[in-house]
Write a protein that holds these residues in place. Structure first.
Motif, mmCIF file in Angstrom:
data_model
loop_
_atom_site.group_PDB
_atom_site.id
_atom_site.type_symbol
_atom_site.label_atom_id
_atom_site.label_comp_id
_atom_site.label_asym_id
_atom_site.label_seq_id
_atom_site.Cartn_x
_atom_site.Cartn_y
_atom_site.Cartn_z
ATOM 1 N N ARG A 136 0.826 -1.216 0.000
ATOM 2 C CA ARG A 136 0.000 0.000 0.000
ATOM 3 C C ARG A 136 0.859 1.264 0.000
ATOM 4 O O ARG A 136 0.462 2.295 0.554
ATOM 5 N N ASN A 137 2.035 1.211 -0.635
ATOM 6 C CA ASN A 137 2.856 2.418 -0.756
ATOM 7 C C ASN A 137 2.046 3.533 -1.406
ATOM 8 O O ASN A 137 1.304 3.301 -2.365
ATOM 9 N N ASP A 138 2.190 4.744 -0.894
ATOM 10 C CA ASP A 138 1.594 5.914 -1.528
ATOM 11 C C ASP A 138 2.585 6.387 -2.589
ATOM 12 O O ASP A 138 3.508 7.150 -2.304
ATOM 13 N N LEU A 139 2.399 5.925 -3.822
ATOM 14 C CA LEU A 139 3.370 6.177 -4.880
ATOM 15 C C LEU A 139 3.375 7.622 -5.347
ATOM 16 O O LEU A 139 4.252 8.013 -6.125
ATOM 17 N N SER A 140 2.409 8.425 -4.884
ATOM 18 C CA SER A 140 2.445 9.856 -5.192
ATOM 19 C C SER A 140 3.449 10.587 -4.305
ATOM 20 O O SER A 140 3.797 11.741 -4.563
ATOM 21 N N ASP A 141 3.902 9.904 -3.253
ATOM 22 C CA ASP A 141 4.882 10.467 -2.321
ATOM 23 C C ASP A 141 6.273 9.948 -2.702
ATOM 24 O O ASP A 141 6.519 8.741 -2.652
ATOM 25 N N PRO A 142 7.195 10.836 -3.115
ATOM 26 C CA PRO A 142 8.531 10.376 -3.528
ATOM 27 C C PRO A 142 9.241 9.548 -2.469
ATOM 28 O O PRO A 142 10.031 8.655 -2.798
ATOM 29 N N SER A 143 8.960 9.817 -1.201
ATOM 30 C CA SER A 143 9.638 9.082 -0.135
ATOM 31 C C SER A 143 9.130 7.652 -0.004
ATOM 32 O O SER A 143 9.740 6.834 0.690
ATOM 33 N N GLN A 144 7.992 7.333 -0.658
ATOM 34 C CA GLN A 144 7.432 5.994 -0.572
ATOM 35 C C GLN A 144 7.620 5.178 -1.849
ATOM 36 O O GLN A 144 6.980 4.137 -2.032
ATOM 37 N N GLN A 145 8.507 5.658 -2.723
ATOM 38 C CA GLN A 145 8.834 4.853 -3.901
ATOM 39 C C GLN A 145 9.487 3.547 -3.443
ATOM 40 O O GLN A 145 10.322 3.556 -2.530
ATOM 41 N N PRO A 146 9.125 2.409 -4.034
ATOM 42 C CA PRO A 146 9.657 1.133 -3.536
ATOM 43 C C PRO A 146 11.153 0.962 -3.750
ATOM 44 O O PRO A 146 11.823 0.316 -2.938
ATOM 45 N N PHE A 147 11.692 1.526 -4.840
ATOM 46 C CA PHE A 147 13.111 1.334 -5.144
ATOM 47 C C PHE A 147 13.776 2.673 -5.478
ATOM 48 O O PHE A 147 13.210 3.497 -6.193
ATOM 49 N N ARG A 148 14.966 2.841 -4.953
ATOM 50 C CA ARG A 148 15.770 4.015 -5.303
ATOM 51 C C ARG A 148 17.233 3.600 -5.268
ATOM 52 O O ARG A 148 17.674 2.908 -4.342
ATOM 53 N N VAL A 149 17.967 4.002 -6.297
ATOM 54 C CA VAL A 149 19.389 3.636 -6.397
ATOM 55 C C VAL A 149 20.244 4.881 -6.220
ATOM 56 O O VAL A 149 19.975 5.924 -6.819
ATOM 57 N N THR A 150 21.243 4.772 -5.380
ATOM 58 C CA THR A 150 22.219 5.845 -5.189
ATOM 59 C C THR A 150 23.489 5.453 -5.912
ATOM 60 O O THR A 150 24.077 4.394 -5.627
ATOM 61 N N ALA A 151 23.901 6.280 -6.847
ATOM 62 C CA ALA A 151 25.095 5.981 -7.645
ATOM 63 C C ALA A 151 26.365 6.286 -6.868
ATOM 64 O O ALA A 151 26.354 6.993 -5.851
ATOM 65 N N ILE A 152 27.454 5.735 -7.351
ATOM 66 C CA ILE A 152 28.758 6.023 -6.752
ATOM 67 C C ILE A 152 29.114 7.478 -7.025
ATOM 68 O O ILE A 152 28.895 8.006 -8.117
ATOM 69 N N GLY A 153 29.650 8.157 -6.017
ATOM 70 C CA GLY A 153 30.036 9.554 -6.165
ATOM 71 C C GLY A 153 29.592 10.363 -4.958
ATOM 72 O O GLY A 153 29.348 9.822 -3.875
ATOM 73 N N ASN A 154 29.470 11.666 -5.160
ATOM 74 C CA ASN A 154 29.121 12.576 -4.080
ATOM 75 C C ASN A 154 27.606 12.654 -3.961
ATOM 76 O O ASN A 154 26.905 13.038 -4.891
ATOM 77 N N ASP A 155 27.106 12.283 -2.803
ATOM 78 C CA ASP A 155 25.668 12.312 -2.556
ATOM 79 C C ASP A 155 25.386 13.211 -1.361
ATOM 80 O O ASP A 155 25.447 12.788 -0.214
ATOM 81 N N GLY A 156 25.094 14.461 -1.641
ATOM 82 C CA GLY A 156 24.807 15.410 -0.576
ATOM 83 C C GLY A 156 25.972 15.616 0.377
ATOM 84 O O GLY A 156 25.758 15.752 1.583
ATOM 85 N N GLY A 157 27.179 15.638 -0.146
ATOM 86 C CA GLY A 157 28.363 15.837 0.687
ATOM 87 C C GLY A 157 28.984 14.549 1.198
ATOM 88 O O GLY A 157 30.055 14.574 1.796
#
Length: 210
Positions: A136-157
């Protein structure tokens, strides 16, 4: 109706009024008992649903954690016909001994998390296997997306040296109608990934997102 003998003692028996009153009391007691039984049954079903949801999420986490740690590359998540996909390439140093593509699908129409696999170079994957239901993820909310990938490199410092897969799953109670449920929110690190790891693997010459 009571009758009296010639000696004046009453014979055993009940009047019609007494019988009706007794039946009424019995009906009330039976109604109370049935309501209690129904309430206990519903509580048991809801408790079992919570346990099942938590068990399914825990099993999913264990499988993902075991595989992603051996992954050399993770795809960028994608969406096809409303369903959301993620894939990663598990290196041959995993227990299987061969390179394997693993694909997960958040099936929005069914509210299910599904998984299938194929070996690199195969033209067809395994059948979809459902691992979690009642999502029941609320897919309209970016924070509730089921999958997110963080790439190698600088991520917010913060400098990341490995690809990371963020997973968020919110499992409801389905027909049990309970607001309680199980949630999975984890960050998995692909220990075998590197700066040269692509974010488009497993798709070329193999099963697609469908």
């Amino acid at each position: 109706m009571r009758r009296h003998t010639s000696e004046g003692s009453a014979e055993d028996g009940m009047t019609l009024v007494e019988l009706i009153v007794a039946m009424g009391i019995l009906t009330v007691l039976l109604s109370i008992s049935m309501a209690a039984v129904v309430g206990m049954t519903r509580s048991t079903v809801k408790a079992q649903a919570v346990t099942n949801a938590s068990d399914h999420l825990r099993n999913t986490f264990q499988q993902m954690d075991k595989e992603v740690r051996y992954a050399s590359a993770i795809n960028t998540p994608g969406e096809v016909d409303g369903s959301i996909y993620i894939e990663y390439l598990v290196d041959s140093n995993a227990a299987s001994g061969v390179q394997q593509c693993v694909q997960w699908r958040y099936n929005t129409a069914a509210g299910e998390l599904q998984r299938r696999t194929w070996q690199v170079g195969e033209s067809a994957g395994s059948a979809w296997r459902t691992t979690v239901t009642g999502l029941r993820n609320d897919l309209s909310d970016p924070s509730q997306q089921p999958f997110r990938v963080t790439a190698i490199g600088n991520d917010g410092g913060v400098v990341l040296t490995k690809q990371q897969l963020h997973v968020y799953l919110d499992a409801g109670m389905g027909d049990a109608g309970d607001s309680r449920g199980g949630q999975l929110q984890v960050q998995l690190v692909a220990l075998n990934s590197s700066a040269s790891s692509p974010n488009t693997v497993c798709m070329t010459g193999g099963p697609g997102r469908s």
